[in-house]
Scaffold this active site. Structure first.
Site, mmCIF file in Angstrom:
data_model
loop_
_atom_site.group_PDB
_atom_site.id
_atom_site.type_symbol
_atom_site.label_atom_id
_atom_site.label_comp_id
_atom_site.label_asym_id
_atom_site.label_seq_id
_atom_site.Cartn_x
_atom_site.Cartn_y
_atom_site.Cartn_z
ATOM 1 N N ASN A 223 0.877 -1.167 0.000
ATOM 2 C CA ASN A 223 0.000 0.000 0.000
ATOM 3 C C ASN A 223 0.916 1.220 0.000
ATOM 4 O O ASN A 223 1.514 1.568 1.010
ATOM 5 C CB ASN A 223 -0.917 0.006 1.224
ATOM 6 C CG ASN A 223 -1.853 1.210 1.237
ATOM 7 O OD1 ASN A 223 -1.465 2.322 0.901
ATOM 8 N ND2 ASN A 223 -3.092 0.999 1.635
ATOM 9 N N ASP B 32 -2.140 -6.094 6.041
ATOM 10 C CA ASP B 32 -1.774 -6.438 4.663
ATOM 11 C C ASP B 32 -1.516 -7.944 4.612
ATOM 12 O O ASP B 32 -0.635 -8.457 5.311
ATOM 13 C CB ASP B 32 -0.532 -5.663 4.244
ATOM 14 C CG ASP B 32 -0.748 -4.158 4.340
ATOM 15 O OD1 ASP B 32 -1.230 -3.570 3.364
ATOM 16 O OD2 ASP B 32 -0.460 -3.591 5.416
ATOM 17 N N GLU C 119 -3.840 1.920 -3.044
ATOM 18 C CA GLU C 119 -3.899 3.367 -2.791
ATOM 19 C C GLU C 119 -2.918 4.130 -3.673
ATOM 20 O O GLU C 119 -2.155 4.969 -3.181
ATOM 21 C CB GLU C 119 -3.642 3.673 -1.309
ATOM 22 C CG GLU C 119 -4.891 3.564 -0.450
ATOM 23 C CD GLU C 119 -4.784 4.334 0.853
ATOM 24 O OE1 GLU C 119 -5.290 5.472 0.909
ATOM 25 O OE2 GLU C 119 -4.207 3.801 1.825
ATOM 26 N N ASP D 40 2.754 4.733 5.099
ATOM 27 C CA ASP D 40 2.484 4.255 6.463
ATOM 28 C C ASP D 40 2.369 2.734 6.521
ATOM 29 O O ASP D 40 2.220 2.155 7.597
ATOM 30 C CB ASP D 40 1.246 4.924 7.069
ATOM 31 C CG ASP D 40 0.088 5.049 6.100
ATOM 32 O OD1 ASP D 40 0.149 4.459 4.995
ATOM 33 O OD2 ASP D 40 -0.895 5.744 6.425
ATOM 34 N N HIS D 41 2.437 2.073 5.364
ATOM 35 C CA HIS D 41 2.508 0.613 5.292
ATOM 36 C C HIS D 41 3.924 0.188 4.920
ATOM 37 O O HIS D 41 4.662 0.948 4.271
ATOM 38 C CB HIS D 41 1.573 0.073 4.205
ATOM 39 C CG HIS D 41 0.117 0.269 4.481
ATOM 40 N ND1 HIS D 41 -0.743 -0.771 4.773
ATOM 41 C CD2 HIS D 41 -0.650 1.385 4.469
ATOM 42 C CE1 HIS D 41 -1.961 -0.308 4.929
ATOM 43 N NE2 HIS D 41 -1.936 1.003 4.754
ATOM 44 N N ASP E 113 -4.168 -4.863 0.842
ATOM 45 C CA ASP E 113 -4.567 -4.244 2.103
ATOM 46 C C ASP E 113 -6.011 -4.669 2.376
ATOM 47 O O ASP E 113 -6.945 -4.151 1.780
ATOM 48 C CB ASP E 113 -4.444 -2.727 1.987
ATOM 49 C CG ASP E 113 -4.842 -2.008 3.265
ATOM 50 O OD1 ASP E 113 -5.318 -2.670 4.203
ATOM 51 O OD2 ASP E 113 -4.694 -0.773 3.311
ATOM 52 N N ASN F 128 -7.482 -4.361 5.331
ATOM 53 C CA ASN F 128 -8.077 -3.524 6.374
ATOM 54 C C ASN F 128 -8.806 -4.349 7.428
ATOM 55 O O ASN F 128 -9.864 -3.958 7.927
ATOM 56 C CB ASN F 128 -9.004 -2.477 5.754
ATOM 57 C CG ASN F 128 -8.271 -1.166 5.457
ATOM 58 O OD1 ASN F 128 -7.480 -0.696 6.278
ATOM 59 N ND2 ASN F 128 -8.520 -0.590 4.304
#
Length: 257
Positions: free
Chosen positions: A7, A218, A34, A247-248, A147, A149
């Site tokens: 991501n 993930d 993303e 941030d991943h 991802d 989530n």
């Protein structure tokens, strides 16, 4: 064969870091989420310069998924997740690469709970399960990565109490994820790290990275034909600590020939 998922949180904003990671780790297949780019703005030529061919499904400002393959053209098989013709979010793309069907997903976040966004998340997961059943029926090597989530279990988060009210940890989210596994799919990272404590995401806020306050959302799910060839799986954690990082962190699985 290394299949990776990342991501990237904005393909243009993170392009130097993304190219760095691709050249340093050289995954056979890299699935991105993303990308936050319209189709016409996706920087395919930058990946071609280092030997990667790409297909992508973009959307202005948010969402967006892509599949990159090292030295070969990914053969697109599906561009959207079936089941809702009114869903215009760019969250799903499928391709064949070197005999493996790869599905790259960006599952809805679902916050706030309760609410329409959480309802959309659960409905999307039901549609994903239906598509995965179709992929299962192909009886061929398949990887569904991205991802999700979803924090599958308490061992997959630094503090269950801190995330208890989040959509990522609601019983309905976890149950929907568990149903995917009960259908026979193998969670590569979870299988090889049964004690947990492996994170793939650290928020930009509250010093989460510096304090190692992360969690695992993930995932790499493998069909039996691919799970039988599972050699290793891991997280390229160091890339989260680089300048202007996503941030991943990237996650990956290695498959024997």
């Amino acid at each position: 064969m290394r299949i990776a998922s990342f991501n990237i949180n904005g393909v243009k904003a993170r392009l130097p870091r993304l190219l760095e990671w691709l050249e340093e780790t050289r995954p056979t297949v890299a699935c991105l989420q993303e990308i936050k780019s319209q189709d016409e703005g996706f920087p395919a030529e930058e990946f071609e310069k280092i030997g990667y061919k790409a297909i992508w499904h973009g959307q202005k400002g948010f969402n967006g998924v892509a599949i990159l393959a090292d030295g070969v053209e990914p053969v697109e098989a599906q561009r959207t997740l079936p089941g809702d013709p009114d869903d215009e979010h760019a969250r799903y793309i499928e391709a064949d690469v070197k005999g493996v069907r790869i599905a790259c997903i960006y599952l809805p976040n679902g916050n706030p709970v309760p609410g329409p966004k959480f309802d959309y998340k659960l409905a999307w997961m039901e549609r994903l399960r239906a598509r995965m059943a179709e992929l299962w029926a192909l009886e061929r090597p398949v990887a569904v990565v991205g991802d999700f989530n979803v924090i599958p279990e308490d061992k997959d988060v630094w503090s269950p109490a801190a995330m208890a009210a989040d959509a990522l940890m609601q019983p309905q989210s976890r149950d929907a994820y568990a149903r995917l596994l009960s259908d026979g799919w193998t969670d590569a990272l979870g299988t090889l790290n049964p004690r947990g404590g492996v994170w793939t995401f650290w928020d930009y806020q509250a010093g989460a990275w510096q304090r190692d306050h992360g969690f695992r959302i993930d995932h790499l799910l493998l069909s039996p034909e691919l799970a039988d060839r599972l050699v290793a799986a891991g997280v390229d954690k160091e890339y989260r600590g680089r300048e202007k990082a996503s941030d991943h962190a990237p996650v990956w699985v290695e498959i024997s020939d």
